[in-house]
Design a protein around this motif. Sequence first.
Motif, PDB file in Angstrom:
ATOM      1  N   ILE A 179       0.833  -1.203   0.000  1.00 26.87           N
ATOM      2  CA  ILE A 179       0.000   0.000   0.000  1.00 26.87           C
ATOM      3  C   ILE A 179       0.867   1.253   0.000  1.00 26.87           C
ATOM      4  CG2 ILE A 179      -1.661   1.340   1.355  1.00 26.87           C
ATOM      5  CD1 ILE A 179      -2.865  -1.059  -0.105  1.00 26.87           C
ATOM      6  N   ARG A 180       1.952   1.229   0.763  1.00 29.33           N
ATOM      7  CA  ARG A 180       2.825   2.399   0.851  1.00 29.33           C
ATOM      8  C   ARG A 180       3.456   2.724  -0.504  1.00 29.33           C
ATOM      9  NH1 ARG A 180       5.433   0.635   4.799  1.00 29.33           N
ATOM     10  NH2 ARG A 180       7.285  -0.181   3.720  1.00 29.33           N
ATOM     11  N   ARG A 181       3.743   1.710  -1.293  1.00 28.30           N
ATOM     12  CA  ARG A 181       4.426   1.928  -2.571  1.00 28.30           C
ATOM     13  C   ARG A 181       3.493   1.797  -3.774  1.00 28.30           C
ATOM     14  NH1 ARG A 181       9.849  -1.483  -2.961  1.00 28.30           N
ATOM     15  NH2 ARG A 181       9.819  -0.362  -4.951  1.00 28.30           N
ATOM     16  N   ARG A 182       2.197   1.822  -3.522  1.00 31.07           N
ATOM     17  CA  ARG A 182       1.285   1.600  -4.651  1.00 31.07           C
ATOM     18  C   ARG A 182       1.338   2.729  -5.676  1.00 31.07           C
ATOM     19  NH1 ARG A 182      -4.717   2.140  -1.796  1.00 31.07           N
ATOM     20  NH2 ARG A 182      -4.634   4.365  -1.290  1.00 31.07           N
ATOM     21  N   GLY A 183       1.642   3.966  -5.221  1.00 25.51           N
ATOM     22  CA  GLY A 183       1.767   5.067  -6.175  1.00 25.51           C
ATOM     23  C   GLY A 183       2.896   4.829  -7.168  1.00 25.51           C
ATOM     24  N   TRP A 184       4.052   4.340  -6.661  1.00 29.96           N
ATOM     25  CA  TRP A 184       5.169   4.018  -7.532  1.00 29.96           C
ATOM     26  C   TRP A 184       4.821   2.857  -8.468  1.00 29.96           C
ATOM     27  CZ3 TRP A 184       8.994   7.195  -8.313  1.00 29.96           C
ATOM     28  CH2 TRP A 184       9.370   8.095  -7.314  1.00 29.96           C
ATOM     29  N   THR A 185       4.137   1.876  -7.920  1.00 31.97           N
ATOM     30  CA  THR A 185       3.747   0.734  -8.752  1.00 31.97           C
ATOM     31  C   THR A 185       2.827   1.175  -9.878  1.00 31.97           C
ATOM     32  OG1 THR A 185       3.960  -0.788  -6.880  1.00 31.97           O
ATOM     33  CG2 THR A 185       2.614  -1.523  -8.732  1.00 31.97           C
ATOM     34  N   LEU A 186       1.828   1.988  -9.550  1.00 34.21           N
ATOM     35  CA  LEU A 186       0.907   2.482 -10.573  1.00 34.21           C
ATOM     36  C   LEU A 186       1.652   3.307 -11.613  1.00 34.21           C
ATOM     37  CD1 LEU A 186      -1.948   2.868 -11.676  1.00 34.21           C
ATOM     38  CD2 LEU A 186      -2.229   4.786 -10.079  1.00 34.21           C
ATOM     39  N   ALA A 187       2.596   4.137 -11.172  1.00 32.35           N
ATOM     40  CA  ALA A 187       3.359   4.965 -12.112  1.00 32.35           C
ATOM     41  C   ALA A 187       4.160   4.101 -13.082  1.00 32.35           C
ATOM     42  CB  ALA A 187       4.279   5.903 -11.342  1.00 32.35           C
ATOM     43  N   LEU A 188       4.827   3.080 -12.556  1.00 34.96           N
ATOM     44  CA  LEU A 188       5.631   2.222 -13.421  1.00 34.96           C
ATOM     45  C   LEU A 188       4.765   1.426 -14.393  1.00 34.96           C
ATOM     46  CD1 LEU A 188       8.314   0.938 -10.897  1.00 34.96           C
ATOM     47  CD2 LEU A 188       8.729   2.352 -12.916  1.00 34.96           C
ATOM     48  N   ILE A 190      13.952  -2.062 -14.718  1.00 34.76           N
ATOM     49  CA  ILE A 190      13.414  -1.229 -13.637  1.00 34.76           C
ATOM     50  C   ILE A 190      12.123  -1.832 -13.092  1.00 34.76           C
ATOM     51  CG2 ILE A 190      12.508   1.067 -13.075  1.00 34.76           C
ATOM     52  CD1 ILE A 190      14.374   2.173 -15.255  1.00 34.76           C
ATOM     53  N   MET A 191      11.272  -2.328 -13.990  1.00 33.87           N
ATOM     54  CA  MET A 191      10.020  -2.954 -13.561  1.00 33.87           C
ATOM     55  C   MET A 191      10.299  -4.148 -12.657  1.00 33.87           C
ATOM     56  SD  MET A 191       7.343  -1.399 -14.988  1.00 33.87           S
ATOM     57  CE  MET A 191       6.079  -2.637 -15.069  1.00 33.87           C
ATOM     58  N   LYS A 192      11.268  -4.951 -13.022  1.00 28.63           N
ATOM     59  CA  LYS A 192      11.604  -6.141 -12.242  1.00 28.63           C
ATOM     60  C   LYS A 192      12.050  -5.765 -10.832  1.00 28.63           C
ATOM     61  CE  LYS A 192      13.058 -10.174 -10.908  1.00 28.63           C
ATOM     62  NZ  LYS A 192      12.078 -11.101 -10.293  1.00 28.63           N
ATOM     63  N   LEU A 193      12.772  -4.658 -10.714  1.00 29.50           N
ATOM     64  CA  LEU A 193      13.340  -4.271  -9.434  1.00 29.50           C
ATOM     65  C   LEU A 193      12.360  -3.563  -8.504  1.00 29.50           C
ATOM     66  CD1 LEU A 193      16.828  -2.964 -10.630  1.00 29.50           C
ATOM     67  CD2 LEU A 193      16.330  -5.145  -9.512  1.00 29.50           C
ATOM     68  N   PHE A 194      11.388  -2.835  -9.062  1.00 27.70           N
ATOM     69  CA  PHE A 194      10.614  -1.929  -8.227  1.00 27.70           C
ATOM     70  C   PHE A 194       9.110  -2.177  -8.151  1.00 27.70           C
ATOM     71  CE2 PHE A 194      14.442   0.533  -9.268  1.00 27.70           C
ATOM     72  CZ  PHE A 194      14.845   0.869  -7.990  1.00 27.70           C
ATOM     73  N   VAL A 195       8.514  -2.929  -9.088  1.00 34.08           N
ATOM     74  CA  VAL A 195       7.063  -3.146  -9.027  1.00 34.08           C
ATOM     75  C   VAL A 195       6.717  -4.049  -7.850  1.00 34.08           C
ATOM     76  CG1 VAL A 195       5.113  -4.281 -10.165  1.00 34.08           C
ATOM     77  CG2 VAL A 195       6.545  -2.694 -11.443  1.00 34.08           C
ATOM     78  N   VAL A 196       5.748  -3.638  -7.039  1.00 35.96           N
ATOM     79  CA  VAL A 196       5.319  -4.389  -5.866  1.00 35.96           C
ATOM     80  C   VAL A 196       4.291  -5.440  -6.270  1.00 35.96           C
ATOM     81  CG1 VAL A 196       4.087  -4.222  -3.677  1.00 35.96           C
ATOM     82  CG2 VAL A 196       5.758  -2.472  -4.303  1.00 35.96           C
ATOM     83  N   GLU A 197       4.428  -6.635  -5.717  1.00 37.94           N
ATOM     84  CA  GLU A 197       3.455  -7.712  -5.932  1.00 37.94           C
ATOM     85  C   GLU A 197       2.530  -7.771  -4.724  1.00 37.94           C
ATOM     86  OE1 GLU A 197       1.679 -10.971  -7.908  1.00 37.94           O
ATOM     87  OE2 GLU A 197       3.326  -9.719  -8.633  1.00 37.94           O
ATOM     88  N   PRO A 198       1.307  -7.224  -4.825  1.00 42.10           N
ATOM     89  CA  PRO A 198       0.411  -7.198  -3.662  1.00 42.10           C
ATOM     90  C   PRO A 198      -0.280  -8.538  -3.430  1.00 42.10           C
ATOM     91  CG  PRO A 198      -0.693  -6.224  -5.530  1.00 42.10           C
ATOM     92  CD  PRO A 198       0.707  -6.572  -5.998  1.00 42.10           C
ATOM     93  N   ARG A 199      -0.739  -8.719  -2.202  1.00 44.03           N
ATOM     94  CA  ARG A 199      -1.566  -9.882  -1.900  1.00 44.03           C
ATOM     95  C   ARG A 199      -2.897  -9.758  -2.631  1.00 44.03           C
ATOM     96  NH1 ARG A 199      -5.442 -10.311   1.962  1.00 44.03           N
ATOM     97  NH2 ARG A 199      -4.704  -8.428   3.017  1.00 44.03           N
TER      98      ARG A 199
END
Length: 436
Positions: A17-26, A193-202
């Motif tokens: 949840i904390r990093r969802r903005g970055w995930t959405l941006a990527l 970059i996607m591999k390193l930073f995209v979050v995999e949520p539950r």
Amino acid sequence: MDASTTWSHDERDARAIRRRGWTLALLTIAYFFSFMDRQILAILLEAIKADLKLSDTQLGLLSGLVFALFYATLGLPIARLADRSSRSNIIAISLAFWSGMTALCGLAQNFTHLMLARIGVGIGEAGFGPPSQSIIADLYPPEKRASAMAIYSLGVLLGGGLGMVIGGFVAHSYGWRVAMMVVGLPGIALAVIMKLFVVEPRRGLADGKAPAGPADAPTIGLWNGIASIWHNRAAFHLVAAITITSLVGYAVTGWGPSYMQRSLGMSMLDVSKYVALPAAFVAGFSAMIGGWLCDRAAKNKGIYAQSYVVVVMKILAFPFALAFYFVDHLWLALSSYFVAAIFAGAYIGPTYAMIQHLAPLRLRATWAALTLLATSLLGLGLGPFAVGQISDALKPMYGAESLRWAMFSVAMLTPWGIFHYWRAGVLMKRQEAPTA
């Protein structure tokens, strides 16, 4: 190596949840690359036609059906894998593959070479959309999902427009082959970059619930997946609506630059400078406003109201979309085009959000893939191809203006799509009504 492997479920949820903005941006940036690589062909069609001596039907195949067959049919098995395994890994691999194949398009020496490279682009992009939508749905709750999907849909709107800008300028100076390589190669770096930073949520995180069944439960097959949408009539009408709307939209984006060059007297560079970039930002504004209006409607009325917002936006756009084909004065025609674009981009994010809202948690990627199957085979595959065939058929009667009438014929399907959006809203309202 990765500290996240030792985290508790609560810690992983908080991080997602904390990093969802970055995930959405990527994911939005990757979608931008996806659509740029897919739609750059539109601005290059006339140059490719002259270089490789192709017909409009062949150009229509390259723009739509050849790409769509593989993009759509491979999307479902990849989505079934995404419903059980790491979605972020699938996205990164897919991005690297389709970017490399886009660059290879620039090496094509004939129709067959270009067709094979476009097939490769379709294969790669098949692995992006469904897992991306599934991740976004797990990161954003229903009352915020339309806006999140609208931001994600900016990749479509800006990618198509900026792809034509970049493609037009580069092709004007260096040729269409270099343009293909320029838009394709940067995606490989983005994949890392996607591999390193995209979050995999539950799964089900934003809905506050867990998916039914164990994580390794068998996934459903194609026909059972189709049946699951068919039995949810609201979802069926949403898929029908976005398919018809996509058919019209892909016909316009695929052939619009050629129409402007043939019938409105613009050059490829003029289309890039004066149409592609402004249209991309206008459509992006439309998507953002549409997502915001739909989230407000959902909060005040219910999720069903989002479908009615789309209906209103499509009705407002329709007369201006038709005027684009009947006004011969260049700036009046372009004004109609831009006014239509103000409203036309509003449907993408809310439609995907509503489909994800209706989908069972462990079928979110599968439902997204089935939606893409329909929009790709019938929308992307049939739209540009139908325009090309109609244009060739009408050429003996209308000559250079055959493309104008071919595009108008496809645009007249719009009211059919509007009906399905309205019907979906009616059925969703019934589903959401409290029972006595």
